[in-house]
Design an enzyme around this catalytic site. Structure first.
Site, short mmCIF file in Angstrom:
data_model
loop_
_atom_site.label_atom_id
_atom_site.label_comp_id
_atom_site.label_asym_id
_atom_site.label_seq_id
_atom_site.Cartn_x
_atom_site.Cartn_y
_atom_site.Cartn_z
N ARG A 161 -9.43 26.34 -15.95
CA ARG A 161 -9.89 26.45 -17.35
C ARG A 161 -11.31 25.78 -17.68
NH1 ARG A 161 -4.04 26.00 -20.54
NH2 ARG A 161 -3.64 28.27 -20.61
N GLY B 155 0.84 32.78 -24.99
CA GLY B 155 1.11 33.38 -26.22
C GLY B 155 -0.18 34.08 -26.82
#
Ligand code: ADP
Ligand code: MG
Length: 394
Positions: free
Chosen positions: A35, A374
């Site tokens: 990330r 999500g």
């Protein structure tokens, strides 16, 4: 089209970039820095264009005072500085004089990282509840806001929606790429289009199942969630994971979409979910009372292969077995092998599924691995994404 960082003249401006630095950290060591690497393009672009760069991010869930030590972003500032080859000044607070002074004395191309935005959650969930005053305050620290945190794009937080509501804004390169790649699945996906759905629970994926079933040709169901479906179809699933309150949903879906929902025909079972346990390969009508299904079996893999071989588009969310344990990782490995051997556009979403793809070394063979779990599901479900919807149109 959303405005992007490229639509602004950044020179001399204080540019607030909301990043996703939600990385696993153990004893101050970052365990997976993908990330951080994914955020570099936008930060480098801002620096190259002479911006003063102010970074913020959340990390973990901060519920108690003690969580602060575990979830400080300090290690991220250090590692990010190495990756950028430029000191990243860490400010150990989310508001206050030290932060304001540091920002006021920034030179062009300087980089500051503010402490974990969720430290504000200790005081009445100000970050996660999108406290209006907090969003305004953070916005007052900069001139332009860039959202480059795809993982929280479906959330209404002060550090995304809140700041964006108070400043000229745009998206960063990471978010722009995610949108482009995911749109291949929402805007006329090439057919045949098959989805592999796994993971532990049906309840996590209700939205995806009911939404995507109309867009895809087939949904292949594996993982723990397969057992609620199998039970709804009348099989005895022994002690496999099952969500009783979702049985009627599964039954309804099976009745309505019997040709589209493909369930396992055999599974790998064991009496315990642990390493070195005795396993059995069972047809689904042979599962014994004290056994649980923990992976899909070889015959199921062959059936799934037939649905995948000629596909033009494949989306995968949720491992089809407990891949963390060697004994139950075969199904997930085999399917990774199968999908990367097709000519299809392959997109993997979901934290654990992405982790499986990387662990088994298929990351370079997949068309796109989404950084958001999500968020990628919400995007594909085409529900509203508050932190993206607020971004100005071109
Ligand atoms: P993602 O993060 O990719 O969305 P999920 O969080 O939905 O995926 O599911 C991942 C978890 O599902 C893994 O930890 C895996 O061990 C678990 N899982 C997979 N198959 C089973 C199974 N048969 N029984 C119980 N848990 C399972
Ligand atoms: Mg998960």
């Amino acid at each position: 089209m959303k405005k992007t960082i490229k639509d602004y003249d950044l020179s001399g401006k204080k540019v607030i970039i909301r990043c996703d630095f939600n990385v696993p950290i153990e004893n101050g060591i970052i365990k997976d820095e993908s990330r951080l690497k994914a955020s570099l393009k936008t930060i480098r672009y801002a620096r190259k264009n002479n911006a003063k760069v102010i970074l913020l991010s959340h990390l973990g869930r901060v519920q108690m005072e003690e969580d602060k030590q575990k979830y400080t972003l300090k290690p991220v500032a250090e590692r990010l500085g190495n990756l950028l080859r430029k000191k990243v000044k860490f400010i150990a607070q989310t508001r206050g004089e030290e932060l304001e002074n540091a920002i006021n004395t920034m030179k062009d191309r300087d980089v500051i990282l503010i402490e974990n935005t969720r430290f504000e959650d200790l005081d009445g969930k100000k970050e996660s509840g999108n406290d209006k005053e907090l969003g305004k305050y953070w916005a007052s620290l900069g001139d332009i806001f860039i959202n480059d945190a795809f993982g929280t794009i479906h959330r209404s937080h002060a550090s995304n929606l809140g700041i964006a509501s108070n400043l000229p804004n745009g998206i960063g390169f990471l978010v722009e790429t995610e949108i482009k790649k995911l749109q291949k699945l929402t805007h006329k996906p090439k057919k045949p289009y098959t989805i592999i759905l796994g993971g532990a629970k049906v309840s996590d994926k209700i939205g995806v199942i009911s939404n995507l079933i109309t867009k895809a040709d087939y949904i292949l169901i594996g993982g723990g969630m397969a057992f609620t479906f199998l039970k709804a179809a009348g099989f005895n699933i022994g002690s496999s994971i099952c969500e009783k309150e979702k049985l009627s949903f599964c039954k309804e879906m099976l009745d309505k979409y019997q040709d589209k929902l493909i369930l396992p025909i055999d599974v790998i079972t064991a009496t315990e979910m642990k390493e070195n346990v005795q396993t059995h390969e069972r047809f689904i009508n042979e599962i014994e009372e004290d056994e649980m299904g923990l992976d899909i079996g070889q015959k199921t893999i062959e059936v799934f292969k037939q649905y995948l071989d000629d596909c033009k588009t494949i989306f995968w969310n949720g491992p089809v077995g407990c891949f963390e344990i060697e004994e139950f990782s075969n199904g997930t490995k085999e399917l990774l092998n199968i999908i990367t051997s097709t000519k299809a556009y392959t997109l993997v979403g979901g934290g654990d599924t992405a982790r499986a793809a990387v662990t088994f070394n298929y990351q370079d063979k997949i068309s796109h691995i989404s950084t958001g779990g999500g968020a990628s599901l919400a995007f594909l479900e085409e529900v509203s994404l508050p932190a993206l919807d607020i971004i100005d149109e071109k």
